[in-house]
Design an enzyme around this catalytic site. Structure first.
Site, short mmCIF file in Angstrom:
data_model
loop_
_atom_site.label_atom_id
_atom_site.label_comp_id
_atom_site.label_asym_id
_atom_site.label_seq_id
_atom_site.Cartn_x
_atom_site.Cartn_y
_atom_site.Cartn_z
N GLU A 1 -3.86 -4.51 9.25
CA GLU A 1 -4.20 -5.44 8.25
C GLU A 1 -5.62 -5.87 8.35
OE1 GLU A 1 -2.49 -5.70 5.71
OE2 GLU A 1 -0.80 -4.81 6.19
N GLU B 1 -5.76 -2.75 -0.74
CA GLU B 1 -4.60 -1.74 -0.69
C GLU B 1 -5.21 -0.41 -1.02
OE1 GLU B 1 -1.67 -2.88 -0.10
OE2 GLU B 1 -2.52 -4.92 -0.64
N GLU C 1 0.76 -1.09 0.12
CA GLU C 1 -0.02 -0.26 0.05
C GLU C 1 0.77 1.14 0.15
OE1 GLU C 1 0.23 -2.30 2.59
OE2 GLU C 1 0.22 -1.34 4.55
ZN LIG Z 1 -2.52 -4.85 3.79
#
Ligand SMILES: [Zn+2]
Length: 859
Positions: free
Chosen positions: A323, A301, A269
């Site tokens: 995440e 992303e 990202e």
């Molecule tokens: Zn990620």
């Protein structure tokens, strides 16, 4: 000696001392085609709260040329052990570092790749977790944000992309200079540079006054396979959805997505310059599951642009939140965005994320979602199923717990309050508490600070008329593996209970009850007095994170009629439950095979089909009784051949079964079929035997001794690309000879010349379930080599070797004993120990499952 490590305490001390204003970074990539090193010049401006204090800046480089702090040149010996010591700071400081940094072939830092198709050089950076310091001197921690200004000298025919929009290059002759505008205040790990003769396709996202330039890049050799319309479509749906849900405009000046070679992860990202693995540019036919996975990655992303990039964790202990949020966001966007092609994304989530999480959460290394991350070594082995998949599952449960509207209301407040800053978990929970009015402290303690999976079971009694007399949900604490950290606790669960009736083989939901489960026994009075339905499914809609068991009558109906559920999600939940029971030794591998053979013909969700196919192969390879295994494999191969011939021509199912046969073909007839498909002598209507399928078929022929070096070389001549070279390396390593195994082993363990991708391919080819005798001698070699590998190779490379070459196929007590002996003698670091202990757990589980399967054969 810190080596390349950095502790949390060091980072905290440095963050208390410094405020970093800006970096100006000049990189000279004009001789990249020759490899080696490149000149990197960094000027950093920063203030110090305590003048006179000392600190350090991070740099991983073969050599440093010049270090100048506040106009005073420091001796080059200040650079040692991947750091530059900075003594006697002023209130306001300017540091200039000139260094020669190295190109890499491991996917870390500045990766250099030469495309065999055009002979051209392609570069890209990958910095998470601590690798910006391989390209420029940096304070390598996420909470020292700054503005970054890149100036890049590179060959004149190149394209150079970074976080800021690409400027018109200046100069003449063989090289040009790209002078990028400064970025906003971001962390070093999301800065990026992609450079080479890449080709781009452009569009823009427009919404009222707003116009965001969009770009997609890949190597020219992949351009014919790129489908930019589909990628732009998903991207724009994501922009619409996230901007509305987050109530915060996209924070960067443009959005480029760059498909790059030999990329270790799915994608990264980088702010406004996302890099993605270029296997996502499909060279051959793939199933819709692959398109869905790519779209999920694109949305993941994009969500990070807000969660992670605009607002960033203070330290890596909150990596899970970063995440999990992006993983939750990808699924909810696919489920809800208008025009989404994959509104069934929660089925995929159940099928993949949950399965991954349940597996990881039962390893001896399992840990609370909120992990102790004391240093960089800890975080690098923590990109695991707890961080991504369990975290996202628990976030989904949190949304069910507080309600989706309150969840997004809290998220909106969070972005507004912390834009361009750093946060801790408490900042998000505080915003959610405020929005929802729910106290999240006990929720957080139960879900985030403890490890393991609860089991939910129904307990019901019926009266003589078949009506439900009593119904309760029983909860048991996780069975934590020996050595796991933390306490086993009961948790609060928000769940749905689905009631299903069976009509003409179809299982249709007739009612759904949502409730809070607390403690060991939760009564469900709503069900009392009702006629007992055919199936009662706990955790319907997959709201919570728990193992679910069916009552005996429901299980009998599901076993006969798994394909009968008219909705994909309950089918996926029952498939997951069956797989989980197989792994736990509650269902024999041979019974799982039977269930798969009866259920798969009616399974329409191709992602679920492919998951079950992989699980069957794994069950047969390692969970089946070795004395019966060959029978099971033969049955599976026959079924695959039949399903391939019966499948609708050109369908995804046809391709999926072709790939199964390409992994398990064993009789002469089956191998002849593969060979016939390859040479064109056999045609299955609708089946495109294209580049990737050809390699898959050839791989099986190589592993069974039917394709020799000449055949592999001929295939490589047809497909002399980077991917072709990887497949050829895999095929060579797969051949069933001692020489092939020795060569593969030496190229990985004794040499460090293979790139990350070729090495992965060789390891994949080396490990063949049919070749246990050939592999047996390598168990000893593995334990002799593993510590040296860990100490001498980069993180990615050594992790590939340690997990990939572990003797996982040798399911026997001897493997456990050898592992234990090594663990005692080698005194591995925690991060290395963790990888070995996880691999050992796989063998231990397989031994238990084999005993269950053996008993099933005797019954
Ligand atoms: Zn990620």
């Amino acid at each position: 000696m810190p080596g390349t490590n950095l502790t949390r305490d060091e980072a905290r001390t440095r963050a208390d001392l410094l405020h970093v204003d800006a970096y100006e970074i000049e990189l000279d990539l004009s001789s990249a085609r020759e490899g080696g090193t490149f000149r990197s010049t960094t000027v950093v401006r920063f203030t110090a709260t305590t003048p006179g204090a000392a600190t350090f800046i991070d740099l991983v480089a073969p050599s440093v040329e010049e270090i100048v702090l506040n106009g005073v040149r420091l001796d080059n010996s200040a650079f040692a052990d991947s750091r530059i010591a900075l003594p006697d700071l002023a209130a306001e400081n300017e540091l200039r570092v000139v260094a020669d940094c190295a190109y890499t072939n491991t996917g870390e830092g500045l990766h250099l790749f030469v495309d065999p198709v055009d002979g051209e050089t392609y570069l890209y950076t990958q910095f998470e977790v601590p690798d910006a310091r391989r390209v420029f001197a940096s304070f390598e921690q996420p909470d020292l944000k700054a503005a970054f200004t890149f100036t890049v000298t590179a060959p004149a025919n190149w394209v150079v992309v970074s976080n800021s929009p690409t400027p018109e290059p200046q100069g003449e002759g063989d090289t040009r200079v790209w002078s990028f505008a400064p970025t906003g205040r971001i962390s070093s790990y999301i800065t990026a540079l992609v450079a080479g003769p890449y080709v781009g396709v452009f569009d823009s996202y427009e919404n009222g006054e707003q116009k965001v330039p969009l770009g997609i890049y890949c190597r020219p050799s992949l351009r014919e396979f790129l489908d930019p319309e589909a990628i732009f479509e998903v991207t724009k749906q994501g922009f619409d959805y996230f901007q509305e849900k987050f109530d915060f405009p996209y924070p960067f000046a443009k959005y480029d997505q760059l498909f790059v070679p030999e990329f270790n992860a799915g994608a990264m990202e980088n702010a406004g310059a996302v890099t993605l693995r270029d296997q996502y540019v499909f060279r051959s036919k793939v199933t819709d599951a692959a398109y869905e996975a790519r779209a999920a990655t694109i949305l993941h992303e994009l969500a990070h642009m807000w969660f992670g990039d605009l607002v960033t964790m203070e330290w890596w202990n909150d990596l899970w939140l970063n995440e999990s949020f992006a993983t939750y966001a990808e699924a909810v966007c696919q489920a809800e965005a208008p025009g989404s092609r994959w509104p069934n994304s929660w089925t995929t989530f159940a099928n993949q994320m949950k399965t991954w999480a349940y597996r990881q959460d039962q390893l001896p290394s399992t840990h609370p979602i909120m992990a102790e991350i004391n240093d960089l070594e800890d975080v690098q082995v923590n990109f695991d199923g707890i961080t991504y998949a369990k975290g996202a599952s628990v976030l989904k449960q949190l949304v069910a717990y507080v309600g989706q509207d309150a969840f997004f209301e809290g998220v909106r407040a969070y972005f507004k309050q912390h834009a361009w800053g750093n946060t801790r978990l408490g900042d998000l929970l505080g915003a959610l508490e405020k929005a929802s009015g729910r106290d999240l402290k006990s929720w957080s303690a139960a879900w985030l600070e403890t490890a393991g999976i609860n089991v939910l079971r129904p307990a019901l009694t019926l009266n003589t008329d078949g009506e439900i007399e009593s119904f309760a949900v029983l909860q048991t604490a996780p069975a934590l593996p020996a050595g796991a950290k933390g306490e086993a606790v009961l948790r609060p669960h928000r769940i749905a209970v689905g009631l299903y009736e069976l009509n003409d083989g179809a299982l249709v939901r007739t009612d759904r009850i949502e409730l809070d489960v607390n403690g060991p026994r939760t009564e469900v009075p709503e069900l009392v007095g009702r006629h007992r339905p055919a199936v009662i499914l706990l955790n319907d809609d997959d709201l919570t994170y728990a193992k679910v068991r069916l009552d005996e009558d429901s299980l009998a109906v599901v076993t006969e009629n798994l394909g009968g559920f008219t909705e994909a999600l309950p089918r996926a939940l029952c498939w997951a439950s069956a797989w989980d029971m197989t792994r736990d030794g509650e269902l024999a591998a041979r019974d799982y095979l039977t269930l798969a053979l009866s259920g798969l013909p009616r399974e329409s969700d191709i992602g679920v089909v492919q998951s079950v196919q992989r699980q069957v192969k794994l069950a047969l390879d390692v969970y089946a009784d070795p004395n019966w295994r060959e029978q099971g494999l033969a049955r599976w191969a026959e079924a695959a051949e039949q399903a391939l011939r019966d499948a609708e021509p050109g369908s995804d199912h046809q391709l999926a079964w072709a790939r199964v046969l390409g992994s398990v073909a064993r009789t002469d007839g089956q191998l002849d079929l593969l060979a016939g498909l390859l040479d064109g002598g056999t045609v299955i209507p609708g089946l495109a035997v294209d580049t990737e399928l050809r390699w898959a078929l050839l791989g099986r022929l190589a592993a069974t001794g039917r394709a020799d070096e000449a055949a592999i070389g001929a295939e490589l001549a047809r497909d002399n690309t980077a991917a072709g070279q990887e497949h050829a390396a895999s095929c060579r390593a797969a051949r069933p000879t001692a020489e092939a195994k020795a060569a593969a082993w030496a190229s990985v363990v004794d040499s460090d010349e293979l790139t990350n991708y070729v090495q992965a391919a060789v390891i994949g080819g080396f490990q063949q379930a049919d070749q246990r005798e050939l592999l047996a001698p390598y168990a000893e070699k593995y334990f002799a080599a593993v510590k040296g590998v860990w100490e001498s190779r980069s993180h990615e490379i050594s992790q590939q070797i340690i997990t990939g070459l572990y003797p996982a196929l040798l399911v026997e007590q001897g493997t456990l004993d050898a592992t234990d002996a090594w663990l005692t003698a080698a005194e591995p670091s925690p991060a290395l120990r963790r990888q070995i202990v996880e691999a050992r757990a796989g063998v231990e589980r397989a031994l238990r499952a084999q005993a269950v399967d053996r008993a099933a054969g005797e019954r």
